[in-house]
Scaffold this motif. Sequence first.
Motif, PDB file in Angstrom:
ATOM      1  N   LYS A 220      36.886  47.175  46.326  1.00 56.56           N
ATOM      2  CA  LYS A 220      37.932  48.002  46.949  1.00 56.56           C
ATOM      3  C   LYS A 220      38.670  47.220  48.029  1.00 56.56           C
ATOM      4  N   LEU A 221      37.990  46.235  48.600  1.00 57.21           N
ATOM      5  CA  LEU A 221      38.616  45.412  49.635  1.00 57.21           C
ATOM      6  C   LEU A 221      39.899  44.785  49.111  1.00 57.21           C
ATOM      7  N   VAL A 222      39.832  44.216  47.907  1.00 62.01           N
ATOM      8  CA  VAL A 222      40.979  43.520  47.335  1.00 62.01           C
ATOM      9  C   VAL A 222      42.096  44.506  47.000  1.00 62.01           C
ATOM     10  N   GLU A 223      41.736  45.712  46.600  1.00 53.53           N
ATOM     11  CA  GLU A 223      42.737  46.719  46.259  1.00 53.53           C
ATOM     12  C   GLU A 223      43.556  47.139  47.476  1.00 53.53           C
ATOM     13  N   ASN A 224      42.959  47.009  48.659  1.00 53.58           N
ATOM     14  CA  ASN A 224      43.589  47.562  49.860  1.00 53.58           C
ATOM     15  C   ASN A 224      44.128  46.529  50.843  1.00 53.58           C
ATOM     16  N   ILE A 225      43.911  45.231  50.581  1.00 52.66           N
ATOM     17  CA  ILE A 225      44.388  44.263  51.562  1.00 52.66           C
ATOM     18  C   ILE A 225      45.894  44.060  51.442  1.00 52.66           C
ATOM     19  N   SER A 226      46.510  43.722  52.559  1.00 53.65           N
ATOM     20  CA  SER A 226      47.969  43.568  52.606  1.00 53.65           C
ATOM     21  C   SER A 226      48.391  42.218  52.059  1.00 53.65           C
ATOM     22  N   LYS A 227      49.682  42.072  51.816  1.00 49.29           N
ATOM     23  CA  LYS A 227      50.195  40.851  51.196  1.00 49.29           C
ATOM     24  C   LYS A 227      50.082  39.634  52.107  1.00 49.29           C
ATOM     25  N   ASP A 228      49.898  39.853  53.412  1.00 50.96           N
ATOM     26  CA  ASP A 228      49.750  38.715  54.321  1.00 50.96           C
ATOM     27  C   ASP A 228      48.296  38.511  54.748  1.00 50.96           C
ATOM     28  N   ASP A 229      47.370  39.001  53.933  1.00 49.21           N
ATOM     29  CA  ASP A 229      45.941  38.811  54.175  1.00 49.21           C
ATOM     30  C   ASP A 229      45.491  37.590  53.379  1.00 49.21           C
ATOM     31  N   PHE A 230      44.986  36.557  54.070  1.00 47.54           N
ATOM     32  CA  PHE A 230      44.712  35.291  53.383  1.00 47.54           C
ATOM     33  C   PHE A 230      43.520  35.378  52.436  1.00 47.54           C
ATOM     34  N   ARG A 231      42.749  36.455  52.493  1.00 47.96           N
ATOM     35  CA  ARG A 231      41.608  36.575  51.589  1.00 47.96           C
ATOM     36  C   ARG A 231      42.028  36.628  50.132  1.00 47.96           C
ATOM     37  N   GLN A 232      43.260  37.068  49.869  1.00 52.10           N
ATOM     38  CA  GLN A 232      43.707  37.145  48.477  1.00 52.10           C
ATOM     39  C   GLN A 232      43.776  35.762  47.821  1.00 52.10           C
ATOM     40  N   TYR A 233      43.806  34.699  48.637  1.00 51.38           N
ATOM     41  CA  TYR A 233      43.892  33.343  48.101  1.00 51.38           C
ATOM     42  C   TYR A 233      42.523  32.679  47.964  1.00 51.38           C
ATOM     43  N   LEU A 234      41.479  33.325  48.459  1.00 57.13           N
ATOM     44  CA  LEU A 234      40.148  32.724  48.379  1.00 57.13           C
ATOM     45  C   LEU A 234      39.571  32.907  46.976  1.00 57.13           C
ATOM     46  N   PRO A 235      38.942  31.871  46.440  1.00 60.68           N
ATOM     47  CA  PRO A 235      38.493  31.921  45.041  1.00 60.68           C
ATOM     48  C   PRO A 235      37.627  33.124  44.688  1.00 60.68           C
ATOM     49  N   ARG A 236      36.763  33.562  45.605  1.00 55.38           N
ATOM     50  CA  ARG A 236      35.830  34.636  45.250  1.00 55.38           C
ATOM     51  C   ARG A 236      36.515  35.990  45.060  1.00 55.38           C
ATOM     52  N   PHE A 237      37.736  36.107  45.598  1.00 55.88           N
ATOM     53  CA  PHE A 237      38.461  37.368  45.474  1.00 55.88           C
ATOM     54  C   PHE A 237      39.475  37.359  44.329  1.00 55.88           C
ATOM     55  N   ARG A 238      39.565  36.245  43.624  1.00 52.68           N
ATOM     56  CA  ARG A 238      40.522  36.175  42.515  1.00 52.68           C
ATOM     57  C   ARG A 238      39.977  36.950  41.321  1.00 52.68           C
ATOM     58  N   PRO A 239      40.877  37.495  40.514  1.00 53.87           N
ATOM     59  CA  PRO A 239      40.452  38.373  39.407  1.00 53.87           C
ATOM     60  C   PRO A 239      39.393  37.752  38.502  1.00 53.87           C
ATOM     61  N   GLU A 240      39.512  36.447  38.227  1.00 53.37           N
ATOM     62  CA  GLU A 240      38.568  35.820  37.290  1.00 53.37           C
ATOM     63  C   GLU A 240      37.148  35.758  37.843  1.00 53.37           C
ATOM     64  N   ASN A 241      36.996  35.910  39.163  1.00 53.05           N
ATOM     65  CA  ASN A 241      35.665  35.872  39.777  1.00 53.05           C
ATOM     66  C   ASN A 241      35.216  37.221  40.329  1.00 53.05           C
ATOM     67  N   LEU A 242      36.177  38.075  40.644  1.00 59.23           N
ATOM     68  CA  LEU A 242      35.858  39.306  41.362  1.00 59.23           C
ATOM     69  C   LEU A 242      34.970  40.251  40.565  1.00 59.23           C
ATOM     70  N   ALA A 243      35.237  40.382  39.275  1.00 60.70           N
ATOM     71  CA  ALA A 243      34.446  41.316  38.459  1.00 60.70           C
ATOM     72  C   ALA A 243      32.972  40.905  38.467  1.00 60.70           C
ATOM     73  N   HIS A 244      32.720  39.615  38.343  1.00 64.21           N
ATOM     74  CA  HIS A 244      31.336  39.119  38.374  1.00 64.21           C
ATOM     75  C   HIS A 244      30.708  39.375  39.743  1.00 64.21           C
ATOM     76  N   ASN A 245      31.444  39.055  40.806  1.00 63.11           N
ATOM     77  CA  ASN A 245      30.889  39.201  42.151  1.00 63.11           C
ATOM     78  C   ASN A 245      30.668  40.666  42.526  1.00 63.11           C
ATOM     79  N   THR A 246      31.433  41.554  41.917  1.00 60.50           N
ATOM     80  CA  THR A 246      31.249  42.980  42.185  1.00 60.50           C
ATOM     81  C   THR A 246      29.899  43.471  41.669  1.00 60.50           C
ATOM     82  N   LYS A 247      29.414  42.852  40.598  1.00 60.25           N
ATOM     83  CA  LYS A 247      28.075  43.215  40.099  1.00 60.25           C
ATOM     84  C   LYS A 247      27.014  42.893  41.150  1.00 60.25           C
ATOM     85  N   LEU A 248      27.214  41.786  41.850  1.00 55.50           N
ATOM     86  CA  LEU A 248      26.301  41.411  42.942  1.00 55.50           C
ATOM     87  C   LEU A 248      26.334  42.484  44.024  1.00 55.50           C
ATOM     88  N   PHE A 249      27.550  42.904  44.400  1.00 55.91           N
ATOM     89  CA  PHE A 249      27.688  43.960  45.406  1.00 55.91           C
ATOM     90  C   PHE A 249      26.966  45.227  44.966  1.00 55.91           C
TER      91      PHE A 249
END
Length: 344
Positions: A220-249
């Motif tokens: 949900k963090l990624v769904e709600n962050i603003s366009k000037d939030d630098f987390r959107q550029y971090l590899p773990r939050f990118r779509p190709e990794n996020l689904a896998h990491n969400t299972k960990l959460f």
Amino acid sequence: MAASTTTVRRIKLGSQGLEVSVQGLGCMGMSAFYGPPKSDTDMIALIHHAVGSGVTFLDTSDIYGPHTNETLLGKALKGGVRQKVELATKFGISFADGKREVRGDPAYVRAACEASLKRLDIDCIDLYYQHRIDTRVPIEVTIGELKKLVEEGKIKYIGLSEASASTIRRAHAVHPITAVQLEWSLWSRDVEAEIVPTELGIGIVAYSPLGRGFFSVGSKLVENISKDDFRQYLPRFRPENLAHNTKLFDRVNEIAQRKGCTTSQLALAWVHHQGDDICPIPGTTKIENFNQNIGALSVKLTPEEMAELESIASADNVKGGRYDGSMSTWENSDTPPLSSWKPA
């Protein structure tokens, strides 16, 4: 869990005499990188609430803003608050002419310290970190200038952030290092191999202990962050990794529900259980989230629960690096030998 129900004990950070609250407050997100800057009035109220709750270890940097977070802290420390807190700030990342540069040369170290003292409107910084390691300047040269600043009474204790184990040892030989700040959480465990075991009486300050907010709300963090939030550029939050990491959460969340605490409290408690000289500094901009983070101090984990969490959150169970390739000098960096240094 309200902050007032939990006693925030104090710990010795390192072996040089610095004593801090067992949990600190990261102030970066109040001013930079995680979306637009927040209201000074609200953030000062949050800082005062934290100090009143017993969280007195405040963490900032000259690059947050840049500069505006230190100015905010300076305002918050007025009226006798300064005497109640342990204040940490950092130098080393320059954004001159729109270009990001890591610097550790003596002239820059001194100029950065003087500028931070002015913005914070204080006479002495409690803990002054080299925020990132300049891979062009021998660490002995940088620490040599910091040692002078200690002798002049402008800083009390020296820290390093994102330094390799060998860099830490070389620095410590010039002047005792009080604390090393590093990213340590259930999904950032690379530091456990070499850096954490560097036994020199150095305290550890864990930044992003909630995985940059991931262990608070998951995807949900990624769904709600603003366009000037630098987390959107971090590899773990990118779509190709996020689904896998969400299972960990989700698996960590299951354990939290079993324990009767929140996922963020469980993730923070795991960091606290790593040792007596470790201080996580979760950041927040909301008093209710701060109170929840304080509740982590009441969460006790058995060896079996620690093992279960660590099996879920092993290094190969997380997809994506901490930073992207453009920030290669920002992780556990080395410096050239002192013999290579030719002063300008």
